[in-house]
Each structure stands twice: as structure tokens, then as C-alpha cells.
Write a protein that holds these residues in place. Structure first.
Motif, mmCIF file in Angstrom:
data_model
loop_
_atom_site.group_PDB
_atom_site.id
_atom_site.type_symbol
_atom_site.label_atom_id
_atom_site.label_comp_id
_atom_site.label_asym_id
_atom_site.label_seq_id
_atom_site.Cartn_x
_atom_site.Cartn_y
_atom_site.Cartn_z
ATOM 1 N N LYS A 187 93.733 -47.140 -1.944
ATOM 2 C CA LYS A 187 93.824 -48.274 -0.830
ATOM 3 C C LYS A 187 95.288 -48.446 -0.568
ATOM 4 O O LYS A 187 96.058 -48.614 -1.826
ATOM 5 C CB LYS A 187 92.853 -49.542 -1.153
ATOM 6 C CG LYS A 187 91.415 -49.195 -1.350
ATOM 7 C CD LYS A 187 90.628 -48.485 -0.216
ATOM 8 C CE LYS A 187 89.323 -48.249 -0.412
ATOM 9 N NZ LYS A 187 88.559 -49.632 -1.071
ATOM 10 N N HIS A 188 95.506 -49.279 0.442
ATOM 11 C CA HIS A 188 97.027 -49.513 0.485
ATOM 12 C C HIS A 188 97.350 -50.740 -0.364
ATOM 13 O O HIS A 188 98.480 -50.853 -0.836
ATOM 14 C CB HIS A 188 97.181 -50.031 2.051
ATOM 15 C CG HIS A 188 97.080 -48.536 2.902
ATOM 16 N ND1 HIS A 188 96.736 -48.755 4.265
ATOM 17 C CD2 HIS A 188 97.315 -47.320 2.652
ATOM 18 C CE1 HIS A 188 96.672 -47.670 4.828
ATOM 19 N NE2 HIS A 188 97.050 -46.749 3.959
ATOM 20 N N ASP A 236 104.335 -54.306 1.148
ATOM 21 C CA ASP A 236 105.202 -52.915 0.132
ATOM 22 C C ASP A 236 106.632 -53.382 0.225
ATOM 23 O O ASP A 236 107.103 -54.547 0.495
ATOM 24 C CB ASP A 236 104.665 -51.683 1.066
ATOM 25 C CG ASP A 236 105.438 -51.804 2.394
ATOM 26 O OD1 ASP A 236 106.280 -52.396 2.572
ATOM 27 O OD2 ASP A 236 105.145 -50.790 3.095
ATOM 28 N N ASN A 269 99.871 -56.227 4.471
ATOM 29 C CA ASN A 269 98.651 -55.565 4.352
ATOM 30 C C ASN A 269 97.540 -56.625 3.921
ATOM 31 O O ASN A 269 97.902 -57.455 3.404
ATOM 32 C CB ASN A 269 98.410 -54.516 3.387
ATOM 33 C CG ASN A 269 97.059 -53.557 3.502
ATOM 34 O OD1 ASN A 269 96.403 -54.194 2.631
ATOM 35 N ND2 ASN A 269 96.775 -52.701 4.319
ATOM 36 N N LYS A 279 98.681 -46.810 7.129
ATOM 37 C CA LYS A 279 99.754 -47.740 6.292
ATOM 38 C C LYS A 279 100.808 -48.296 7.313
ATOM 39 O O LYS A 279 101.662 -47.623 8.173
ATOM 40 C CB LYS A 279 100.230 -46.588 5.371
ATOM 41 C CG LYS A 279 101.015 -47.396 4.414
ATOM 42 C CD LYS A 279 101.671 -46.764 3.069
ATOM 43 C CE LYS A 279 102.615 -47.480 1.982
ATOM 44 N NZ LYS A 279 101.927 -49.042 1.797
ATOM 45 N N GLN A 325 98.318 -49.569 -3.673
ATOM 46 C CA GLN A 325 99.796 -49.023 -3.687
ATOM 47 C C GLN A 325 100.866 -49.975 -3.473
ATOM 48 O O GLN A 325 101.813 -49.905 -3.980
ATOM 49 C CB GLN A 325 99.957 -47.936 -2.335
ATOM 50 C CG GLN A 325 98.898 -46.875 -2.440
ATOM 51 C CD GLN A 325 98.995 -46.150 -0.913
ATOM 52 O OE1 GLN A 325 99.638 -46.527 -0.042
ATOM 53 N NE2 GLN A 325 98.052 -44.981 -0.970
ATOM 54 N N ASN A 326 100.699 -51.258 -2.574
ATOM 55 C CA ASN A 326 101.545 -52.344 -2.448
ATOM 56 C C ASN A 326 101.761 -52.920 -3.704
ATOM 57 O O ASN A 326 102.892 -53.446 -4.005
ATOM 58 C CB ASN A 326 100.925 -53.165 -1.333
ATOM 59 C CG ASN A 326 101.017 -52.640 0.140
ATOM 60 O OD1 ASN A 326 101.521 -51.523 0.352
ATOM 61 N ND2 ASN A 326 100.463 -53.400 0.966
#
Length: 310
Positions: free
Chosen positions: A78-79, A41, A47, A112, A82-83
């Protein structure tokens, strides 16, 4: 080849809840390769998560695409998704059988910021051209920049296509072909996703070869002799293999006749010389054996034998 009519359970996806439709789709569209994706991120937090909505879509430019779908349960994202919106880079690691349990563990929905490398006991290896680390235990890894994210919808289960361009790739030496021109599938020992909790392993007896038709122009099943095309013994696969031969490669009548002196053919013709139906059956089975062994021309010589055509 069997001509009996199959029966089907037909579904209109819109008539079902996403949670009801999902197992049918992922159960039938299988096996699916797995993108074991590592991202970071904006704060550099790592992640790592697997995705089976994944494949290669272009070799020039080198494009891989995977899709973190919105969760069917609650429509959250999902992360990984987002990342890549914060840092448009990803490493797609390939999973082999030796690490499949660790890969599965990394799919746990941790909070997260929790590093799944640590949770799954995997080793971070610094990438060369992108910020996310790659998985040291993975037999292959693709460092990618994210070219585009395409939302396929806003609903539960909607996919988000992450289009990735490979800028650097790493392949463990022991999975390469002896001349290092490609990947040895027996050494790769890849795994793929099925429905539910099921996976499959691409190794050993589960691997098989099918000659590529684009190397020549096969005659096609419609051009097979009628006694072969309408056989109730030969399977669709066997007919397909027989039909994947160029017309110029078909044996001549003289070659078929000459093949009668081949030890196994001669033995069968002598043993069943007074029983034409049994001879036909035995020669048919011998032709199937040759097909299974990849001896296409020999199979044709047996199956074109005059005794079978009668």
C-alpha cells in the motif's frame, strides 16, 4: 444456561489460499476499529486510506498500531506503507457514521500521488507536530511519529505493523463527556469493520454497559447456588452478571425475606400462592428483569427466594 454441544467448521489456514482464508478471519475477528491514516511521501504528496487491522496497544507510552497488509490479490504494498518509510509520521483519524461512505471511498486504489482527501471530499487540516494533515471532519485524530515498522512476512496478505507513538491528539468538543474527562460513546457514534462489505455502528441501542470486574472480586460462577448455576433458563451472560458480586454484598436471609414485601414480589406470591411451579417461574423472570435493569442486588434477593430453591 444451555449445555448442548455446538458443532464447528474447523480450518487450518495453511490448507487454504490466502484469498480463501481471509474472509473467515476478518469475518470473525470483528468488529474492528478503523485507522483512517493520512501520510505524506518524500515529495510531500498526501495519501489517505483506512485500515481495520488497528488498535491501541499502550497508553504510557501512547502507542497505536495498524497494519497495511500486502494485497492478497497480487502481493503489492500500500502507498501508506511506502510513505511512512519515507516520512515516518502519520495521523490516525477516527471515523464516525457521518463520514463512513467517504472513508470507504478513500480506500479506492488510486494511482500513487492522487490525493484521497480530494477524491473523498474531505478537508485537510494542518497538523501541529507532524507533516501529514488530519481530517477536519473526523471526531478525533492522533498525530503520531512512526517508531517501528515490523514486516510479518513476504507473502500475499502478510501484515506490516506500523507502531505509532502519539505526540498530539485532537478531540472534537461535542464528543466529550460533560466534565471533559473522556469520550462519550453515544456522541462519538463510531463505526467498525466487519467482514465483506459490512460495518457496524456503535450508537443507540447497540451500546451497553458491563461493570468492570476489576473494581471488586466477584464470587465467580462456580460459587453460585446450584439451583442458579444449573438453571436451564438463565443464560451465560446472566450467570456472569450474578457472579460479578462480592461475597460481602450478597443479601442475607433476612434481607431476602424482607424483600418479599416488595410490591412486585408480594403481588406474584399472592397471585400464584397455590401454584408453586408457576411462582418459581415468575420470580425467576422477575430476577432476570432486575438483572437486565442493572439491579443486581434486587435480582439476588428474588433469585434466593425460598420458593425458587425448592
Amino acid at each position: 444456561m444451555s449445555t448442548s454441544e455446538p458443532t464447528f467448521h474447523s480450518i487450518t489456514p495453511a490448507d487454504l489460499k490466502p484469498s480463501e482464508w481471509h474472509p473467515f478471519m476478518v469475518g470473525a475477528v470483528a468488529p474492528r476499529p478503523v485507522a483512517f491514516a493520512s501520510t505524506v511521501d518524500a515529495n510531500g504528496r498526501v495519501n489517505l486510506s483506512p485500515y481495520s487491522f488497528f488498535n491501541a496497544f499502550s497508553s504510557n507510552p501512547p502507542i497505536l498500531v495498524f497494519s497495511p497488509a500486502n494485497r492478497v490479490r497480487d502481493n503489492t504494498q500500500k502507498h501508506t506503507l511506502q510513505n511512512v518509510r519515507e516520512v515516518a509520521e502519520v495521523v490516525i483519524n477516527i471515523c464516525d457514521f457521518a463520514m463512513v461512505e467517504q472513508m470507504s471511498l478513500a480506500s479506492t486504489e488510486y494511482e500513487k500521488g492522487v490525493n484521497e482527501f480530494t477524491k473523498a471530499g474531505l478537508t485537510e487540516l494542518a497538523s501541529e507536530l507532524v507533516r501529514p494533515p488530519r481530517v477536519a471532519e473526523a471526531p478525533a485524530a492522533f498525530e503520531c511519529v512512526v517508531e517501528q515498522v515490523i514486516e510479518l512476512g513476504q507473502n500475499n496478505g502478510a501484515g506490516n505493523l506500523i507502531i505509532c507513538r502519539v505526540v498530539r491528539a485532537h478531540f472534537r468538543h461535542d464528543i466529550l463527556l460533560p466534565d471533559a474527562t473522556g469520550i462519550d460513546p453515544f456522541r462519538l457514534d463510531a463505526v467498525a469493520r466487519l467482514g465483506g462489505d459490512w460495518y457496524c455502528r456503535a450508537s443507540g441501542a447497540s451500546l451497553f454497559e458491563v461493570p468492570k470486574p476489576n473494581r471488586h472480586i466477584g464470587i465467580g460462577i462456580d460459587q453460585l447456588p446450584e439451583h442458579l448455576r444449573n438453571s436451564d433458563v438463565l443464560t451465560g451472560n446472566e450467570l456472569g452478571r450474578l457472579a460479578n458480586i462480592e461475597r460481602s454484598a450478597l443479601p442475607t436471609p433476612a434481607q431476602v425475606e424482607e424483600f418479599n414485601t416488595e410490591p412486585m414480589v408480594a403481588y406474584l406470591r399472592n397471585k400464584h400462592r397455590d401454584d408453586a411451579p408457576e411462582l418459581k417461574e415468575q420470580l425467576l423472570q422477575l430476577g432476570r428483569q432486575f438483572l437486565a435493569e442493572g439491579r443486581l442486588v434486587e435480582a439476588w434477593k428474588v433469585l434466593l427466594n425460598n420458593e425458587i430453591e425448592r
